[in-house]
Design a protein around this motif. Structure first.
Motif, mmCIF file in Angstrom:
data_model
loop_
_atom_site.group_PDB
_atom_site.id
_atom_site.type_symbol
_atom_site.label_atom_id
_atom_site.label_comp_id
_atom_site.label_asym_id
_atom_site.label_seq_id
_atom_site.Cartn_x
_atom_site.Cartn_y
_atom_site.Cartn_z
ATOM 1 N N SER A 117 0.830 -1.202 0.000
ATOM 2 C CA SER A 117 0.000 0.000 0.000
ATOM 3 C C SER A 117 0.868 1.258 0.000
ATOM 4 C CB SER A 117 -0.930 -0.004 1.213
ATOM 5 O OG SER A 117 -1.693 1.171 1.264
ATOM 6 N N LEU A 118 1.869 1.282 0.854
ATOM 7 C CA LEU A 118 2.766 2.442 0.904
ATOM 8 C C LEU A 118 3.519 2.616 -0.412
ATOM 9 C CD1 LEU A 118 4.241 2.047 4.501
ATOM 10 C CD2 LEU A 118 2.546 3.709 3.727
ATOM 11 N N ALA A 119 4.004 1.515 -0.975
ATOM 12 C CA ALA A 119 4.720 1.591 -2.252
ATOM 13 C C ALA A 119 3.805 2.126 -3.346
ATOM 14 C CB ALA A 119 5.260 0.206 -2.627
ATOM 15 N N GLY A 120 2.551 1.698 -3.333
ATOM 16 C CA GLY A 120 1.590 2.188 -4.315
ATOM 17 C C GLY A 120 1.342 3.675 -4.180
ATOM 18 N N GLN A 121 1.163 4.136 -2.943
ATOM 19 C CA GLN A 121 0.927 5.555 -2.722
ATOM 20 C C GLN A 121 2.112 6.390 -3.208
ATOM 21 O OE1 GLN A 121 -0.425 6.434 1.311
ATOM 22 N NE2 GLN A 121 -1.327 4.389 1.394
ATOM 23 N N LEU A 122 3.317 5.941 -2.867
ATOM 24 C CA LEU A 122 4.507 6.682 -3.283
ATOM 25 C C LEU A 122 4.688 6.662 -4.799
ATOM 26 C CD1 LEU A 122 7.001 5.622 -0.485
ATOM 27 C CD2 LEU A 122 5.867 7.837 -0.762
ATOM 28 N N SER A 123 4.425 5.516 -5.424
ATOM 29 C CA SER A 123 4.603 5.449 -6.879
ATOM 30 C C SER A 123 3.572 6.319 -7.598
ATOM 31 C CB SER A 123 4.545 4.008 -7.376
ATOM 32 O OG SER A 123 3.241 3.502 -7.314
ATOM 33 N N HIS A 124 2.356 6.408 -7.064
ATOM 34 C CA HIS A 124 1.358 7.281 -7.690
ATOM 35 C C HIS A 124 1.715 8.752 -7.515
ATOM 36 C CE1 HIS A 124 -1.418 4.389 -9.234
ATOM 37 N NE2 HIS A 124 -1.508 3.784 -8.071
#
Length: 150
Positions: A117-124
């Motif tokens: 979830s954190l990786a997704g938020q940062l990548s977006h």
């Protein structure tokens, strides 16, 4: 000038009430000097798929996401639709040891789901900023305000 970037997992973004509300209550407030960007993932993996909850959104067809993004005023070059559900994680050995520990954790904060979830938020967020920087270079001017909408 204002940049608005809608980002994250698509979930309910393509629902007419959602994107119309974003347009009417956010984007239109900054007209005429607003530029819209969209950086979203089609597939959701964050809810609880258990039958009693059924809390994972269905995959959203790309054409519906594109239609919602264009309704908001995003141009085709300012729209990124990723398949998902997860972003790539680091592949170095020190991270792999941590990943193995997380696979067996029951606490959400210590779980792989939380890390994804954190990786997704940062990548977006990074994806939004890449789209915005490209536009700033093309237009040879910086936006005064950047609004990230999830």
């Amino acid at each position: 000038s204002v940049a608005v970037c809608v980002h994250g997992t698509a979930r309910s973004f393509a629902h007419v009430l959602v994107y119309r509300s974003q347009k009417e209550n956010l984007i239109n407030a900054f007209l005429p000097d607003v530029k819209v960007f969209v950086h979203i993932t089609r597939k959701d993996a964050r809810g609880d798929p258990s039958p009693q909850f059924s809390a994972v959104f269905e995959d959203v067809p790309e054409n519906e996401l594109r239609g919602a993004a264009e309704y908001l005023g995003a141009k085709p070059q300012d729209i990124r639709i990723l398949e998902g559900p997860n972003s790539d994680l680091p592949t170095c050995q020190s991270y792999q040891e941590n990943f193995e520990k997380r696979k067996h954790k029951t606490s959400h904060v210590e779980s792989m789901a939380h890390l994804n979830s954190l990786a997704g938020q940062l990548s977006h967020r990074e994806g939004c900023m890449a789209l915005i920087r490209t536009e700033e270079q093309r237009a040879r001017r910086k936006f005064s305000v950047v609004i990230m909408v999830r």
